[in-house]
Design a protein around this motif. Structure first.
Motif, PDB file in Angstrom:
ATOM      1  N   VAL A 193      -5.679  -1.308  -7.167  1.00 15.91           N
ATOM      2  CA  VAL A 193      -6.837  -0.439  -6.978  1.00 15.91           C
ATOM      3  C   VAL A 193      -6.377   0.835  -6.277  1.00 15.91           C
ATOM      4  N   GLN A 194      -7.061   1.924  -6.553  1.00 18.53           N
ATOM      5  CA  GLN A 194      -6.780   3.184  -5.879  1.00 18.53           C
ATOM      6  C   GLN A 194      -7.899   3.462  -4.878  1.00 18.53           C
ATOM      7  N   LEU A 195      -7.523   3.491  -3.613  1.00 22.23           N
ATOM      8  CA  LEU A 195      -8.463   3.800  -2.550  1.00 22.23           C
ATOM      9  C   LEU A 195      -8.544   5.303  -2.350  1.00 22.23           C
ATOM     10  N   ARG A 196      -9.537   5.727  -1.607  1.00 20.61           N
ATOM     11  CA  ARG A 196      -9.769   7.167  -1.488  1.00 20.61           C
ATOM     12  C   ARG A 196      -8.812   7.854  -0.530  1.00 20.61           C
ATOM     13  N   GLU A 197      -8.184   7.103   0.371  1.00 18.92           N
ATOM     14  CA  GLU A 197      -7.356   7.702   1.406  1.00 18.92           C
ATOM     15  C   GLU A 197      -5.982   7.055   1.410  1.00 18.92           C
ATOM     16  N   PRO A 198      -4.969   7.722   1.984  1.00 17.23           N
ATOM     17  CA  PRO A 198      -3.633   7.119   2.081  1.00 17.23           C
ATOM     18  C   PRO A 198      -3.661   5.834   2.901  1.00 17.23           C
ATOM     19  N   VAL A 199      -2.827   4.892   2.511  1.00 12.57           N
ATOM     20  CA  VAL A 199      -2.723   3.610   3.213  1.00 12.57           C
ATOM     21  C   VAL A 199      -1.563   3.701   4.199  1.00 12.57           C
ATOM     22  N   LEU A 200      -1.888   3.601   5.494  1.00 16.47           N
ATOM     23  CA  LEU A 200      -0.867   3.665   6.531  1.00 16.47           C
ATOM     24  C   LEU A 200      -0.239   2.301   6.820  1.00 16.47           C
ATOM     25  N   GLN A 201      -1.057   1.238   6.759  1.00 23.44           N
ATOM     26  CA  GLN A 201      -0.555  -0.087   7.121  1.00 23.44           C
ATOM     27  C   GLN A 201      -1.463  -1.147   6.524  1.00 23.44           C
ATOM     28  N   VAL A 202      -0.869  -2.276   6.147  1.00 20.39           N
ATOM     29  CA  VAL A 202      -1.621  -3.424   5.643  1.00 20.39           C
ATOM     30  C   VAL A 202      -1.210  -4.653   6.451  1.00 20.39           C
ATOM     31  N   GLY A 210       0.842  -1.199   0.000  1.00 18.14           N
ATOM     32  CA  GLY A 210       0.000   0.000   0.000  1.00 18.14           C
ATOM     33  C   GLY A 210       0.872   1.241   0.000  1.00 18.14           C
ATOM     34  N   SER A 211       0.359   2.348  -0.493  1.00 24.36           N
ATOM     35  CA  SER A 211       1.143   3.568  -0.587  1.00 24.36           C
ATOM     36  C   SER A 211       0.382   4.727   0.026  1.00 24.36           C
ATOM     37  N   TYR A 212       1.118   5.791   0.332  1.00 27.81           N
ATOM     38  CA  TYR A 212       0.505   6.989   0.894  1.00 27.81           C
ATOM     39  C   TYR A 212      -0.359   7.717  -0.139  1.00 27.81           C
ATOM     40  N   MET A 213      -0.226   7.369  -1.417  1.00 26.88           N
ATOM     41  CA  MET A 213      -1.080   7.951  -2.445  1.00 26.88           C
ATOM     42  C   MET A 213      -2.418   7.226  -2.559  1.00 26.88           C
ATOM     43  N   GLY A 214      -2.614   6.165  -1.772  1.00 23.40           N
ATOM     44  CA  GLY A 214      -3.884   5.458  -1.768  1.00 23.40           C
ATOM     45  C   GLY A 214      -3.952   4.255  -2.671  1.00 23.40           C
ATOM     46  N   PHE A 215      -2.830   3.813  -3.258  1.00 25.36           N
ATOM     47  CA  PHE A 215      -2.837   2.656  -4.144  1.00 25.36           C
ATOM     48  C   PHE A 215      -2.606   1.381  -3.342  1.00 25.36           C
ATOM     49  N   LEU A 216      -3.340   0.328  -3.690  1.00 24.27           N
ATOM     50  CA  LEU A 216      -3.170  -0.998  -3.104  1.00 24.27           C
ATOM     51  C   LEU A 216      -2.837  -1.965  -4.226  1.00 24.27           C
ATOM     52  N   ARG A 217      -1.702  -2.662  -4.095  1.00 18.43           N
ATOM     53  CA  ARG A 217      -1.245  -3.578  -5.143  1.00 18.43           C
ATOM     54  C   ARG A 217      -0.941  -4.937  -4.525  1.00 18.43           C
TER      55      ARG A 217
END
Length: 823
Positions: free
Chosen positions: A72-81, A43-50
Motif C-alpha cells: 500500500v502507498q501511504l500519504r507520508e514517508p515512513v520513518l519507522q515500523v 516501509g520506505s521514505y516514498m510512503g510505501f508499506l510492503r
C-alpha cells in the motif's frame, strides 16, 4: 574481503529510486497466524508499506507474485515500523507506522482465498495520533511495568519525548541540554529510556522520573511556578563514549542480566544496565548497522555488524567468529524464522535491496592465471621509479585533503550587475529608508559532463539577504549550462560585516561521487550606502599609510563621485542606509588616507573597500610591492565601549523577557476569552503577541567570542603546558559583565604583539617576534598627529600579514592632512 559469501536464500529489489534506513525494516508474525513464522515488513521514505512472506522453490530464487502479501502507498514517508501489543483490550500484535507528523497503528489480517488467486491481506487503521512536533524515531515496551500491552515513546527533532498509552496521549518531556536527536531504546528491566545525545554520551532516564517531571507544555511558566510544581528532569546515569552513535539496543537473554549495546562510528560498546562498560571493541571499518541476536555460550552474546565494505561480521563479545560478503551495504539487519528455517538473516540496503541469506561454507575461490615469465630490465624500472617519485613529490606540495577536479568539468560563475535595479526587489526589509536598493546577480553553471542531484546554494553575509537562495535542478546532461537570476538587498537595519557572497553548487558525478564547486562574488558598495557631503568633524579617525603616491578618489570611487567636482578628488562622503556618515580623505603631499566617522564600527567597511580598490588599481599597473600599513595603536577602548553597549542591550532584553513571562498567564487567559468570540481565526494582535512571547533576545556574541579566545590562549598562544592543561566549559551562558571578555581580548593582543602565532605548525618557533606599535593602549588621534619622529625602526602590521620595518619619519608635528585638504 571474505573468503565466503552469504548464501542467497531469497532476494528482491523494492520499487524504483526509493530510499530506506535502519527503521524501515521489521520482522514479526504481524498477522497473528500462530504458526511461529515471521513476516517481513518494509516501509520506505516514498510512503510505501510492503509485507512479504517468501516461498522460494529453491535457494536463490527471486520474488514470486505470491511472496508479496500486501503493498500500500501511504500519504507520508515512513520513518519507522514496529510490531507490538499496541491496542487496548487485546494482546494481539499490531503494526505501528511512524510518519513525520503522525503515528498510525494498523491491524493486519488475511482472508483465505477460494480460487486460484490465493489469500488476500489488508490493513485496518485502529487509531492514529497527529503529532505537534516533527518525529525522528520511536521505541516501545511495557513502560512502568504494565502487563499485556506495549506503550509507545516518540522522540521529536527538537528533543521532546512524547509518550502514548495506546489510544491516548500521556505526556511529553523535553530532554535537558538537547541539540540533535540520537538513537533511542527502552530497557524493561530498569524501566528506563536510553539514548545517545549530541554531547556524545549515553544517557539513561527513568520512566518514573519522566512521569513526575514538569510537563513540557508548561515551559512558559514563571520560575516560581517551575519550582513549586513538578520535579526537574534528571538523568539516571551518563557515560561519555566520545563519538556519535549509529544505533543502540537493549538485550536480555537472562532474566537477571540485561546489556546495552551501542554501535559508534569507530567503536562497539557493551554496557551494563547501570552504565558501566562490560567490554568495547575498536572497529577498523565504518559500520552501517548491527543486531545483538542470541547467547550461544553462558555469559556471552553474539552480534551481527554490517559495514560499508559490503561485509557482515559475527562477533561473540569482542571475538570475530565469522565474516561473509554481501552484494550490498546493509542499513538494517534482522534475524527471523521463515518456512521452518530458523536463523535466516534479513538485510536491507538504502536503495531497496532486500535479501534473506544464511551463512555457508562454499568458498568463492579465484585462481589467478599464469603469467609468462620475462627478464627484468632494471634500468627501465629505475627510470619509471624516478618519474613516479617526481609525480608524488609534486602532488604532495599542494597538501590538499580532497583531490581537485578538472577545471573544465564544471564551472560556476557569478556576474553582479554594475548598476542597481531600476525597480527595487527588496522584500520585508527593516531598513528605515524611502527606497532600499537591490542589485541583480546572475549565476551560471556550465558542465562538460552529466551531473546528478544538482543543487545551488547562494549565501551572503547577514543582514544582507537574497530574493532566493536555494535552487534545485533536475539531472543536467553534458555540455548544458544553467543560469539563475536573483537580487541582493539590505534586509536588517545595520551595516553588514562584508559584501562578499558565495555560490555553492553540489552534485554527484555519473559514478556517484559527490562533488562541490563554488565561486565568490562581491556586491557593490552602493547597495548599502549612497554619496553624501563629507563631514569636517568626527569622533573616530583611522589613518592608513601606503608606499605608493596617493590616488585620486574620483578614479578609485567613480560610482560615488562626480567627475566635474574637483573637491571630490581628495574627499568623499558615504551615508549608510542603516548607520552613520563616513568621510574619506586623501592627502595631497603624503601617501596617506584618513577614514573618519562618529561610529567606530562603521569605519571597517570603507577601510576594507579602500584597501581592495587600491590593490586593484596598482595591480592593473603591474605593481607587485604595494602595501597598506597602519602604524597607530589599536583602539581597544573604543572597541570595548561598543561591546558594553551591545551587552547593555542584551541585559535590557533579558529584563523585558522576564516581565513578559510574568504576564504570560494573564495574556493567555485573555487570548482564550477572545478566541471564543473569534472562532474562525486568531485576531492579528494575538498572533503578534504569540510571536513576542515565544521569541527571546538571544545574541550569544559575548559567550562565543570569549570561548574562542580562551581556546586560543590555551592552545597555540599558551605560554606553558600548565595553561594547556586547563579545561574549558562545554556550555555557554550569559556572563554577568564584560570584564572577563575585555581582559581576554587585551591578553590576546599582547601575546600576538610578542610574537604569538595563530597556528600549531612546527614552523611556529622559527618565526620572528612581532612588536605591536603602541601596545594595546589607545592613543588619541591628536597625539598620533603631533608625536615626533622615532629613530629606532619599529615593525608594523600590514593588511596581508606581511611584515615591514618603518623607516625614520619626518617631523609629524603638522597635521597628517593639510587643513586645506579637509572639506
Amino acid at each position: 574481503m571474505s573468503l565466503f559469501k552469504a548464501r542467497d536464500w531469497w532476494s528482491t529489489t523494492l520499487g524504483e529510486k526509493e530510499e530506506f534506513d535502519q527503521g524501515c525494516l521489521c520482522v514479526a508474525d504481524v498477522d497473528n497466524s500462530g504458526s511461529g513464522q515471521d513476516k517481513i515488513i518494509v516501509g520506505s521514505y516514498m510512503g510505501f508499506l510492503r509485507i512479504f512472506n517468501p516461498h522460494p522453490v529453491k535457494p536463490g530464487d527471486g520474488m514470486q507474485a505470491e511472496d508479496l502479501l500486501l503493498e500500500v502507498q501511504l500519504r507520508e514517508p515512513v520513518l519507522q515500523v514496529e510490531v507490538g501489543k499496541f491496542v487496548s483490550g487485546t494482546e494481539l500484535l499490531h503494526l505501528a507506522v511512524l510518519h513525520c507528523r503522525k503515528l498510525c497503528v494498523y491491524a493486519v489480517s488475511g482472508t483465505l482465498g477460494s480460487v486460484e488467486h490465493g489469500n488476500q491481506y489488508h490493513i485496518k487503521l485502529m487509531y492514529e495520533h497527529n503529532l505537534q512536533r516533527t518525529a525522528c524515531n520511536m521505541t516501545y515496551g511495557p513502560f512502568g511495568g504494565v502487563k499485556g500491552r506495549d506503550l509507545i515513546c516518540i522522540q521529536s527533532m527538537d528533543g521532546m519525548l512524547m509518550l502514548f498509552e495506546q489510544e491516548s496521549y500521556a505526556f511529553g518531556r523535553f530532554l535537558p541540554g538537547f541539540l540533535l536527536p540520537g538513537p533511542l531504546t527502552y530497557s524493561s528491566r530498569t524501566d528506563s529510556f536510553i539514548t545517545v545525545s549530541s554531547s556524545r554520551q549515553v544517557e539513561s532516564y527513568k520512566y518514573q522520573v519522566l512521569a513526575f517531571a514538569t510537563d513540557a507544555d508548561e515551559r512558559q511558566e514563571t520560575e516560581q511556578q517551575k519550582h513549586s510544581s513538578g520535579k526537574r528532569l534528571v538523568v539516571d546515569w551518563v557515560l561519555n563514549i566520545g563519538e556519535q552513535a549509529l544505533d543502540i539496543r537493549v538485550v536480555s537473554f537472562n532474566q537477571m542480566i540485561s546489556s546495552v549495546f551501542v554501535l559508534g562510528e569507530r567503536n562497539f560498546f557493551c554496557l551494563k544496565d547501570n552504565g558501566q562498560i562490560r567490554f568495547m571493541k575498536k572497529l577498523d571499518y565504518n559500520p552501517s548497522c548491527f543486531l545483538p541476536y542470541c547467547s550461544v555460550t553462558e555469559g556471552t552474546i553474539n552480534t551481527l555488524i554490517g559495514n560499508h565494505n559490503n561485509m557482515l561480521l559475527v562477533y561473540q563479545d569482542v571475538t570475530l567468529k565469522w565474516a561473509t560478503q554481501l552484494p550490498h551495504t546493509p542499513v538494517a539487519v534482522k534475524v527471523c524464522s521463515l518456512q521452518d528455517m530458523k536463523g535466516l538473516i534479513v538485510t536491507l540496503s538504502d536503495s531497496g535491496h532486500l535479501q534473506c541469506s544464511y551463512l555457508g561454507t562454499d568458498p568463492s575461490v579465484f585462481q589467478a592465471p599464469k603469467v609468462e615469465s620475462r627478464e627484468i630490465n632494471y634500468e627501465e624500472l629505475d627510470r619509471e621509479m624516478k618519474e613516479l617519485q617526481k609525480i608524488i613529490k609534486e602532488a604532495t606540495k599542494t597538501q590538499d585533503i580532497l583531490p581537485k577536479s578538472e577545471d573544465d568539468d564544471l564551472k560556476v560563475t557569478a556576474e553582479v550587475s554594475f548598476h542597481l535595479d531600476a525597480i527595487s526587489q527588496a522584500i520585508d526589509s527593516e531598513v528605515k529608508a524611502e527606497v532600499v536598493p537591490s542589485v541583480t546577480v546572475k549565476i551560471t553553471v556550465q558542465s562538460r559532463l552529466a551531473v546528478q542531484k544538482p543543487k545551488l546554494s547562494v549565501c551572503v553575509q547577514p543582514p544582507l539577504a537574497l530574493t532566493c537562495d536555494q535552487f534545485i535542478f533536475n539531472d543536467i546532461g553534458p555540455a548544458v549550462s544553467k543560469t539563475v537570476v536573483l537580487s541582493a538587498f539590505l534586509k536588517g537595519n545595520c551595516p553588514p560585516a562584508e559584501l562578499e557572497g558565495n555560490a555553492i553548487f553540489s552534485y554527484n558525478t555519473p559514478t556517484g561521487v559527490p562533488r562541490v564547486a563554488q565561486c565568490k562574488f562581491r556586491l557593490p558598495l552602493r547597495l548599502i550606502c549612497f554619496p553624501a557631503q563629507p563631514s569636517k568633524t568626527a569622533n573616530h579617525k583611522l589613518t592608513i599609510d601606503t608606499n605608493k603616491p596617493p590616488v585620486s578618489l574620483v578614479s578609485l570611487f567613480p560610482d560615488f563621485s562626480d567627475q566635474s567636482d574637483e573637491d571630490q578628488v581628495n574627499s568623499l562622503g558615504f551615508q549608510f542606509l542603516a548607520g552613520s556618515r563616513i568621510t574619506l580623505l586623501a592627502s595631497k603631499t603624503s601617501q596617506r588616507y584618513r577614514i573618519q566617522s562618529d561610529q567606530l564600527e562603521d569605519i571597517w567597511l570603507i577601510a576594507n573597500e579602500l584597501t581592495l580598490r587600491l590593490e586593484e588599481h596598482f595591480k592593473k599597473q603591474n605593481c607587485k610591492d604595494f602595501l597598506c600599513t597602519f602604524s597607530g595603536s589599536i583602539p581597544l577602548q573604543e572597541y570595548f565601549e561598543c561591546i558594553d553597549h551591545h551587552f547593555e542591550l542584551r541585559l535590557n532584553a533579558e529584563k523585558f523577557q522576564e516581565l513578559l513571562s510574568e504576564r504570560a498567564i494573564q495574556f493567555r487567559a485573555i487570548e482564550r476569552r477572545l478566541l471564543t468570540r473569534f472562532k474562525d481565526k486568531t485576531p492579528a494582535p494575538l498572533q503578534h503577541l504569540d510571536t513576542l512571547l515565544e521569541g527571546t533576545y538571544r545574541q550569544g556574541w559575548e559567550e562565543t567570542v570569549d570561548a574562542a579566545i580562551s581556546y586560543l590562549l590555551r592552545t597555540c598562544l599558551s605560554k606553558s603546558s600548565k595553561e594547556q592543561a586547563l579545561t574549558l566549559t562545554s556550555q555557554l551562558s550569559m556572563p554577568k559583565d564584560t570584564s572577563r571578555l575585555k581582559k581576554h581580548i587585551t591578553l590576546l593582543c599582547d601575546r600576538l604583539a610578542k610574537g604569538g602565532c595563530l597556528c600549531l605548525n612546527a614552523d611556529t618557533n622559527t618565526q620572528q617576534a612581532i612588536i605591536m606599535p603602541g601596545g594595546c593602549t589607545t592613543i588619541p588621534e591628536s597625539d598620533l598627529e603631533e608625536r615626533t619622529a622615532v629613530q629606532d625602526p619599529t615593525p608594523i602590521f600590514t593588511d596581508h600579514k606581511h611584515l615591514t620595518k618603518q623607516k625614520s619619519k619626518p617631523d609629524l608635528s603638522q597635521s597628517i592632512l593639510d587643513e586645506e585638504e579637509k572639506p
